[in-house]
Motif scaffolding. Structure first.
Motif, PDB file in Angstrom:
ATOM      1  N   TYR A  69       0.894  -1.158   0.000  1.00 53.93           N
ATOM      2  CA  TYR A  69       0.000   0.000   0.000  1.00 53.93           C
ATOM      3  C   TYR A  69       0.929   1.204   0.000  1.00 53.93           C
ATOM      4  CZ  TYR A  69      -3.456  -3.383   1.715  1.00 53.93           C
ATOM      5  OH  TYR A  69      -4.288  -4.469   1.864  1.00 53.93           O
ATOM      6  N   ALA A 111       2.935  -4.807   2.627  1.00 52.75           N
ATOM      7  CA  ALA A 111       2.122  -5.599   3.561  1.00 52.75           C
ATOM      8  C   ALA A 111       2.352  -7.097   3.378  1.00 52.75           C
ATOM      9  CB  ALA A 111       0.651  -5.276   3.375  1.00 52.75           C
ATOM     10  N   THR A 131      -1.184 -13.005  13.373  1.00 51.39           N
ATOM     11  CA  THR A 131      -1.677 -11.899  14.197  1.00 51.39           C
ATOM     12  C   THR A 131      -2.271 -10.783  13.336  1.00 51.39           C
ATOM     13  OG1 THR A 131       0.579 -11.130  14.130  1.00 51.39           O
ATOM     14  CG2 THR A 131      -0.114 -12.191  16.149  1.00 51.39           C
ATOM     15  N   ASN A 132      -2.859  -9.797  13.976  1.00 54.38           N
ATOM     16  CA  ASN A 132      -3.425  -8.639  13.287  1.00 54.38           C
ATOM     17  C   ASN A 132      -2.348  -7.960  12.449  1.00 54.38           C
ATOM     18  OD1 ASN A 132      -5.146  -8.208  16.267  1.00 54.38           O
ATOM     19  ND2 ASN A 132      -6.178  -8.532  14.340  1.00 54.38           N
ATOM     20  N   GLY A 133      -2.710  -7.639  11.226  1.00 50.19           N
ATOM     21  CA  GLY A 133      -1.785  -6.907  10.366  1.00 50.19           C
ATOM     22  C   GLY A 133      -0.729  -7.766   9.695  1.00 50.19           C
ATOM     23  N   ALA A 134      -0.871  -9.095   9.787  1.00 53.31           N
ATOM     24  CA  ALA A 134       0.154  -9.988   9.215  1.00 53.31           C
ATOM     25  C   ALA A 134       0.133  -9.986   7.686  1.00 53.31           C
ATOM     26  CB  ALA A 134      -0.051 -11.400   9.733  1.00 53.31           C
ATOM     27  N   GLY A 135      -1.015  -9.590   7.094  1.00 53.82           N
ATOM     28  CA  GLY A 135      -1.103  -9.567   5.636  1.00 53.82           C
ATOM     29  C   GLY A 135      -2.049 -10.604   5.054  1.00 53.82           C
ATOM     30  N   LYS A 136      -2.877 -11.198   5.896  1.00 52.13           N
ATOM     31  CA  LYS A 136      -3.771 -12.274   5.439  1.00 52.13           C
ATOM     32  C   LYS A 136      -4.854 -11.735   4.504  1.00 52.13           C
ATOM     33  CE  LYS A 136      -4.974 -13.204   9.709  1.00 52.13           C
ATOM     34  NZ  LYS A 136      -4.288 -12.087  10.412  1.00 52.13           N
ATOM     35  N   THR A 137      -5.539 -10.678   4.960  1.00 49.70           N
ATOM     36  CA  THR A 137      -6.601 -10.094   4.118  1.00 49.70           C
ATOM     37  C   THR A 137      -6.012  -9.540   2.829  1.00 49.70           C
ATOM     38  OG1 THR A 137      -7.970  -9.583   6.027  1.00 49.70           O
ATOM     39  CG2 THR A 137      -8.376  -8.275   4.056  1.00 49.70           C
ATOM     40  N   THR A 138      -4.861  -8.898   2.934  1.00 45.71           N
ATOM     41  CA  THR A 138      -4.192  -8.361   1.740  1.00 45.71           C
ATOM     42  C   THR A 138      -3.931  -9.485   0.741  1.00 45.71           C
ATOM     43  OG1 THR A 138      -3.158  -6.679   3.129  1.00 45.71           O
ATOM     44  CG2 THR A 138      -2.153  -7.071   0.972  1.00 45.71           C
ATOM     45  N   GLU A 179     -13.752 -10.216   4.690  1.00 43.22           N
ATOM     46  CA  GLU A 179     -13.713  -9.872   6.108  1.00 43.22           C
ATOM     47  C   GLU A 179     -14.811  -8.833   6.368  1.00 43.22           C
ATOM     48  OE1 GLU A 179     -10.067  -7.831   7.103  1.00 43.22           O
ATOM     49  OE2 GLU A 179     -10.000  -8.807   9.036  1.00 43.22           O
ATOM     50  N   GLU A 213     -11.855 -14.747   7.843  1.00 45.81           N
ATOM     51  CA  GLU A 213     -12.325 -14.701   9.230  1.00 45.81           C
ATOM     52  C   GLU A 213     -13.823 -14.938   9.383  1.00 45.81           C
ATOM     53  OE1 GLU A 213     -10.503 -12.391  12.016  1.00 45.81           O
ATOM     54  OE2 GLU A 213      -8.743 -11.918  10.814  1.00 45.81           O
ATOM     55  N   GLN A 257      -8.409 -15.947  12.727  1.00 50.54           N
ATOM     56  CA  GLN A 257      -7.713 -15.572  13.962  1.00 50.54           C
ATOM     57  C   GLN A 257      -7.800 -16.732  14.936  1.00 50.54           C
ATOM     58  OE1 GLN A 257      -6.337 -12.743  15.437  1.00 50.54           O
ATOM     59  NE2 GLN A 257      -6.312 -11.595  13.526  1.00 50.54           N
TER      60      GLN A 257
HETATM   61  N1  ATP Z   1      -5.870   0.126   2.576  1.00 49.15           N
HETATM   62  C1  ATP Z   1      -4.718   0.098   3.264  1.00 49.15           C
HETATM   63  N2  ATP Z   1      -3.843   1.140   3.219  1.00 49.15           N
HETATM   64  C2  ATP Z   1      -2.676   1.110   3.891  1.00 49.15           C
HETATM   65  N3  ATP Z   1      -2.261   0.071   4.657  1.00 49.15           N
HETATM   66  C3  ATP Z   1      -3.081  -0.978   4.741  1.00 49.15           C
HETATM   67  C4  ATP Z   1      -4.349  -1.023   4.066  1.00 49.15           C
HETATM   68  N4  ATP Z   1      -4.946  -2.200   4.347  1.00 49.15           N
HETATM   69  C5  ATP Z   1      -4.085  -2.856   5.159  1.00 49.15           C
HETATM   70  N5  ATP Z   1      -2.971  -2.128   5.401  1.00 49.15           N
HETATM   71  C6  ATP Z   1      -1.816  -2.537   6.214  1.00 49.15           C
HETATM   72  O1  ATP Z   1      -1.273  -3.717   5.674  1.00 49.15           O
HETATM   73  C7  ATP Z   1      -0.905  -4.627   6.697  1.00 49.15           C
HETATM   74  C8  ATP Z   1      -1.600  -5.962   6.508  1.00 49.15           C
HETATM   75  O2  ATP Z   1      -2.994  -5.788   6.688  1.00 49.15           O
HETATM   76  P1  ATP Z   1      -4.041  -6.973   6.493  1.00 49.15           P
HETATM   77  O3  ATP Z   1      -5.391  -6.383   6.566  1.00 49.15           O
HETATM   78  O4  ATP Z   1      -3.691  -7.738   5.288  1.00 49.15           O
HETATM   79  O5  ATP Z   1      -3.736  -7.870   7.783  1.00 49.15           O
HETATM   80  P2  ATP Z   1      -4.497  -9.134   8.348  1.00 49.15           P
HETATM   81  O6  ATP Z   1      -3.486 -10.205   8.499  1.00 49.15           O
HETATM   82  O7  ATP Z   1      -5.695  -9.430   7.547  1.00 49.15           O
HETATM   83  O8  ATP Z   1      -4.915  -8.623   9.809  1.00 49.15           O
HETATM   84  P3  ATP Z   1      -6.242  -8.901  10.672  1.00 49.15           P
HETATM   85  O9  ATP Z   1      -6.047 -10.228  11.322  1.00 49.15           O
HETATM   86  O10 ATP Z   1      -6.218  -7.785  11.669  1.00 49.15           O
HETATM   87  O11 ATP Z   1      -7.421  -8.851   9.772  1.00 49.15           O
HETATM   88  C9  ATP Z   1      -1.234  -3.923   8.014  1.00 49.15           C
HETATM   89  O12 ATP Z   1      -0.073  -3.333   8.501  1.00 49.15           O
HETATM   90  C10 ATP Z   1      -2.255  -2.880   7.623  1.00 49.15           C
HETATM   91  O13 ATP Z   1      -2.207  -1.758   8.471  1.00 49.15           O
END
Ligand code: ATP
Ligand code: MG
Length: 238
Positions: A14, A19, A38-45, A86, A163, A195
């Motif tokens: 991003y 990410a 964990t939160n922010g690991a990059g799974k949703t991305t 999500e 999730e 999670q």
């Molecule tokens: N639209 C965005 N713009 C900037 N940074 C983003 C954006 N979406 C996610 N991020 C960042 O990218 C990283 C990965 O986010 P992601 O949502 O993929 O994590 P996740 O593993 O799904 O977390 P969670 O378990 O909290 O859902 C995080 O640091 C997040 O802050």
């Protein structure tokens, strides 16, 4: 044999924030594969990139051997990859039936669509009972069921769930996990982001642990469930 889905050295950013920092994994037909972390690991991305909603910086994604890089999201759905996002994203003012119909927006076989709507009601009877009601009146768990039902309406070869247990009571969560098992036994291939590591690993053939954009550990669901570092970090054990 080629895997149904092959991800190779995928990187997603991003702006300046990377990410996903080069991950590789594959999903064989018929498997349940889980990404935990964990939160922010990059799974949703990762899931959003696989469904074409985000463009990768680098890396390759192949689905049934075909490279997906640059393929628009609606074509990816057509190829057989569905995404239950999500936070659900159902359409609150539309009825349950209308939400399910939207999941089939690329299909033209009206009879088949009706049959699959019925199948969603068999899978989640509460949706059938409330079919004419606005989806926004459903409880969180019921909305999750609707999001899964809607993703299934495209008859996907690969169902990606982000999730599905988020915010659900233990009983609702068990129901959702039971449904995932049922889908698997009917031959649906599933990529599950969770999670709740215990629940996800218990039913997964294979799992990957993500930490700040990287896969740090991979194994069978059972191996990871018994791995000491996973138990400490994700299953709340000392
Ligand atoms: N639209 C965005 N713009 C900037 N940074 C983003 C954006 N979406 C996610 N991020 C960042 O990218 C990283 C990965 O986010 P992601 O949502 O993929 O994590 P996740 O593993 O799904 O977390 P969670 O378990 O909290 O859902 C995080 O640091 C997040 O802050
Ligand atoms: Mg997420």
């Amino acid at each position: 044999m080629t895997a149904l889905l092959e991800v190779e050295d995928l990187r997603v950013a991003y702006g300046k924030i990377e990410a996903v920092k080069g991950i590789s994994f594959s999903v064989e037909a018929g498997q349940v594969v889980t990404l935990i972390g964990t939160n922010g690991a990059g799974k949703t991305t990762t899931l959003r990139t696989l469904s074409g909603l985000l463009k990768p910086l680098a890396g390759t994604v192949r689905f049934e051997g075909e490279t997906l890089t640059g393929t628009p999201a609606h074509k990816i759905v057509k190829l057989g990859l569905a995404h239950s996002p999500e936070g659900r994203h159902i359409f609150p003012r539309l009825t349950i039936t209308e939400n399910l119909q939207l999941g089939a927006f690329l299909r033209k076989d009206a009879a088949g669509i009706d049959k699959d709507i019925q199948r969603a009601y068999d899978l989640f009877p509460i949706l059938g009972e409330r079919r004419g009601q606005a989806a926004g009146t459903l409880s969180g768990g019921e909305q999750q069921m609707l999001a899964m039902g809607r993703a299934l309406m495209s008859r996907p070869k690969l169902l990606m769930l982000d999730e599905p247990s988020m915010g659900l009571s233990p009983i609702m969560m068990q129901k959702i996990m039971h449904t995932i098992r049922e889908l698997k036994s009917n031959g649906t291939t599933i990529l599950l982001v969770e999670q709740n590591a215990q629940a996800a690993l218990s039913l997964a053939d294979c799992g990957h642990v993500m930490e700040i954009g990287k896969i740090v550990l991979s194994g069978t669901g059972q191996d990871l469930l018994h791995d000491e570092s996973v138990r400490k970090a994700y299953l709340g054990e000392d």
